[in-house]
Each structure stands twice: as C-alpha cells, then as structure tokens.
Design an enzyme around this catalytic site. Sequence first.
Site, PDB file in Angstrom:
ATOM      1  CB  THR A  70      -2.143  -6.742  -5.387  1.00 13.44           C
ATOM      2  OG1 THR A  70      -3.123  -5.760  -5.064  1.00 13.44           O
ATOM      3  CG2 THR A  70      -0.823  -6.079  -5.698  1.00 13.44           C
ATOM      4  CG  ASN A 149     -11.192  -0.167  -9.156  1.00 12.03           C
ATOM      5  OD1 ASN A 149     -10.833  -0.177 -10.338  1.00 12.03           O
ATOM      6  ND2 ASN A 149     -10.553   0.535  -8.247  1.00 12.03           N
ATOM      7  CD  GLN A 178     -14.404  -3.981  -7.229  1.00 15.51           C
ATOM      8  OE1 GLN A 178     -15.561  -4.209  -6.854  1.00 15.51           O
ATOM      9  NE2 GLN A 178     -13.466  -3.566  -6.395  1.00 15.51           N
ATOM     10  CG  HIS A 200     -10.392  -8.375   0.191  1.00 16.26           C
ATOM     11  ND1 HIS A 200     -10.698  -7.047   0.348  1.00 16.26           N
ATOM     12  CD2 HIS A 200      -9.405  -8.414  -0.735  1.00 16.26           C
ATOM     13  CE1 HIS A 200      -9.913  -6.319  -0.449  1.00 16.26           C
ATOM     14  NE2 HIS A 200      -9.122  -7.133  -1.119  1.00 16.26           N
ATOM     15  CB  THR A 236       3.853 -22.781   3.345  1.00 17.40           C
ATOM     16  OG1 THR A 236       5.208 -23.198   3.465  1.00 17.40           O
ATOM     17  CG2 THR A 236       2.932 -23.793   4.011  1.00 17.40           C
ATOM     18  CB  CYS A 323      -5.190   1.416  -3.296  1.00 19.71           C
ATOM     19  SG  CYS A 323      -6.161   0.228  -4.087  1.00 19.71           S
TER      20      CYS A 323
HETATM   21  C1  PLP Z   1     -10.296  -4.039  -9.988  1.00 23.88           C
HETATM   22  C2  PLP Z   1      -9.353  -4.397  -8.882  1.00 23.88           C
HETATM   23  N1  PLP Z   1      -8.215  -5.022  -9.177  1.00 23.88           N
HETATM   24  C3  PLP Z   1      -7.328  -5.378  -8.213  1.00 23.88           C
HETATM   25  C4  PLP Z   1      -7.556  -5.109  -6.885  1.00 23.88           C
HETATM   26  C5  PLP Z   1      -6.557  -5.531  -5.833  1.00 23.88           C
HETATM   27  O1  PLP Z   1      -7.032  -6.616  -5.110  1.00 23.88           O
HETATM   28  P1  PLP Z   1      -6.435  -6.993  -3.673  1.00 23.88           P
HETATM   29  O2  PLP Z   1      -6.944  -5.976  -2.717  1.00 23.88           O
HETATM   30  O3  PLP Z   1      -6.960  -8.371  -3.386  1.00 23.88           O
HETATM   31  O4  PLP Z   1      -4.952  -6.993  -3.793  1.00 23.88           O
HETATM   32  C6  PLP Z   1      -8.740  -4.434  -6.537  1.00 23.88           C
HETATM   33  C7  PLP Z   1      -9.001  -4.050  -5.129  1.00 23.88           C
HETATM   34  O5  PLP Z   1      -9.569  -3.012  -4.865  1.00 23.88           O
HETATM   35  C8  PLP Z   1      -9.662  -4.075  -7.559  1.00 23.88           C
HETATM   36  O6  PLP Z   1     -10.801  -3.447  -7.275  1.00 23.88           O
END
Ligand code: PLP
Length: 380
Positions: A70, A149, A178, A200, A236, A323
Amino acid sequence: MIYFDNSATTKPFKEVLDSFVTVSSEYYGNPSSLHSMGAQAEKLLSQAREQVSTFLKVKPAEIYFTSGGTEGNNLAIKGSALLHKNKGRHLITTSVEHPSVRTAMEQLEQEGFEITYLPVDEFGRISVANLEKEIRKDTILISIMHVNNEVGTVQPITEIGALLKKYPTILFHVDAIQSVGKIPLSLYENRVDFCSISAHKFHGLKGTGALFIREGARLAPLFSGGNQERKLRSGTENVAGAVAMAKALRMTFTKAEAGLEGMQKIQSVLRKGLTEIDGVQLHTPNEKAAPHILNFSLTGIKSEVFIHSLEQKGIFVSTTSACSSKKKSPSKTLLEMGVPETLAESAIRISLSFENRMEEAITALEAFKESAKQLRKVMK
Ligand SMILES: Cc1ncc(COP(=O)(O)O)c(C=O)c1O
C-alpha cells in the site's frame, strides 16, 4: 487445515521469523546512530538492500524499503503526481487495480488530476492499443498491476514497456505485489520506473516491502521527517523487517525454481476438478494467468456461505481480495470483466503457495463437492 488464501497473506517462513528475532534482539541499533551499533544496523540494512536488488536484477541504490504494498503504491503514484504536477495532470491506470492504487488515484482526482481508468476484456486484461489511444501530452504516469489479485490475470507489461519506449517522459509504475516469485518481470527491459513489492505475500512479514525507483526517475516523498531512505521515505528503518524480507525473497526464488511446475500442476488439477462440479463457473483465464490464483463461482450460493461451509471442513479460501471481502460488495474486477452481479456475489478465490501439496488440492476438491451438495440441499 488447508490454507488456500495465500494472495491475502502467506505464513512467514520459520527462517524469516528467526532472522527477524535475531536482528531485533542483537542488532537493535538505529542505522542513523554514529556509534558502532548504528554502523552494524546500517551494514545489515545495506546487505538486505543488496540482496533484494540482486533478486530484482536492479541496483541496490534503486531499492527503497517501505511498510508494504500500500505504501509503495501510494508513494509511486502520489509522489510522482506531487513532483510532476506542473508538467501534466493526467494519469492512466486500469479499472481492476487493488484499492491502494484505485483510491490513491481517486484522491488525486479530488485534487484536480485527471485519471483514465482503462477497461478490461472478459479475461480481465487491458488492450495496449487502447492504452496508447489514451496517452496525452499531459500524461505523467501510467500505473498497471502485473498480476491481478482477484483473478490472477497477467497484464501485458512487456508490450506496455515496449510502447512506452516511444514516450520517454511518461513514468511507468508496476504493482508487482502478486507476481513476485511466480511470474518473472524484467524491470529494466520493460522500462519500468517504479515497482512495488510486499513481503507478506511471499512468506515475509506484514508491514515490510520495497519500492524500486529507477535511477533518474524522480518523485516527491510523502512522509516528512529524518530523511531516511535517501530522503524519499522518512522514518527509522525497520532493519529486522528488511533483513527478514531479503531472506523471504531468497527462499521464495529458490522454492520457485523447484516448485513452479508443481504449483501449476496443482492449479490445473483444481481447475479440472472444479469444472466437474455442477454449477461452477471459472473466472480465472486459461492463458496468461498466474499459477497461484483460481477464481470461480458456485451459482446460486453466496460466497460467504460457501466460505464458512469450507472453513468447517478446515479449508481456508477467500471471497474477493482480503481488503474488499469485509465490505460484502461483489468483486470490482469481476464486474469489470462483465461477470453478472449475481454470479460475482458467489465468487471464491483459491490462492496457492509453494508450500501447498497435491494431496491438499484433492482433499479440497472433495470438500468443495460435498459443501456444494449440502448447500444446494439446504437451499431447496
Ligand atoms: C495487487 C496488490 N496490490 C497491493 C496490495 C497491498 O499490499 P499490502 O497488504 O502490503 O499493503 C495487495 C495486497 O493484497 C495486492 O494484492
């Protein structure tokens, strides 16, 4: 337990957790401190930067550590818009991006920028010819995800990169969150200026990630503060997180070498098995799709109902993206692909990792069949 929700997040590798604990407990100095503990932390951070750059086949100075996907997406998009707003106020993206791209664009729209959201075909893919038509004199940035995703569609990054060689002033951002370890992406060859990754999603830790910023590509920082990460990302540094991410990346690339074929086999067994279940419609395209995602609907059964029935059998899958799933609205990607709303409301996403085994796919298919039968009986 069968965990098939790896696009939402993956289980951290034990070695990744071990290195996080070791660095956090033994090398906890602040990399900006002038004493030897600071220097030690700084050294670990540079080693992590070098390792990440090696796997992405770029220079260490082009890697900027972030708190994840993000942040990387926001920094690339808003940072470019902020710095280049006097050159132009037009940005192009797709209509199927992750919310971290889509809502960043919407925020810019409120600030007077113009955004073009490219439509997709029934496979979730944009047309490069269409993209070229939308390019204007005042276009400053194009942001296109590598792998979707929700359905796993691969966007034509190579073709877009080739096209953009004709437009050297337009910045090109790729959300590769992804695709890391699953679909190779050559950042230099494809003329990518910014590329976001998130640890992650490949067995690293939540809250860690990186943004590739090509040497010479410029953007404005979003955070004001102590000027860490060469003034582009104050705060930091998460040294232990960066070291853990470098380890996760190394292990992922090693596992991909041996495991990609296995993952593809599992996906095709799942694909075949699913099509044999009455009322299943697959949304993930057959071609040009990532090996770890399969999206399908079981007609007439709402996603949440199916998910909970599978959970009772120890199988963990998702509705749409992690999300969006709590919002209970149907997947935007599927709607954009032309999937009817009633069908989109039944969508399920299976997402694999290199840790999944064929036996799990076979057990899961049995569970899918059984749940489908049970739920249909209840509905009658
Ligand atoms: C294609 C894509 N972009 C961005 C993100 C956001 O990543 P993060 O969870 O590390 O903020 C995700 C997470 O599901 C994702 O699948």
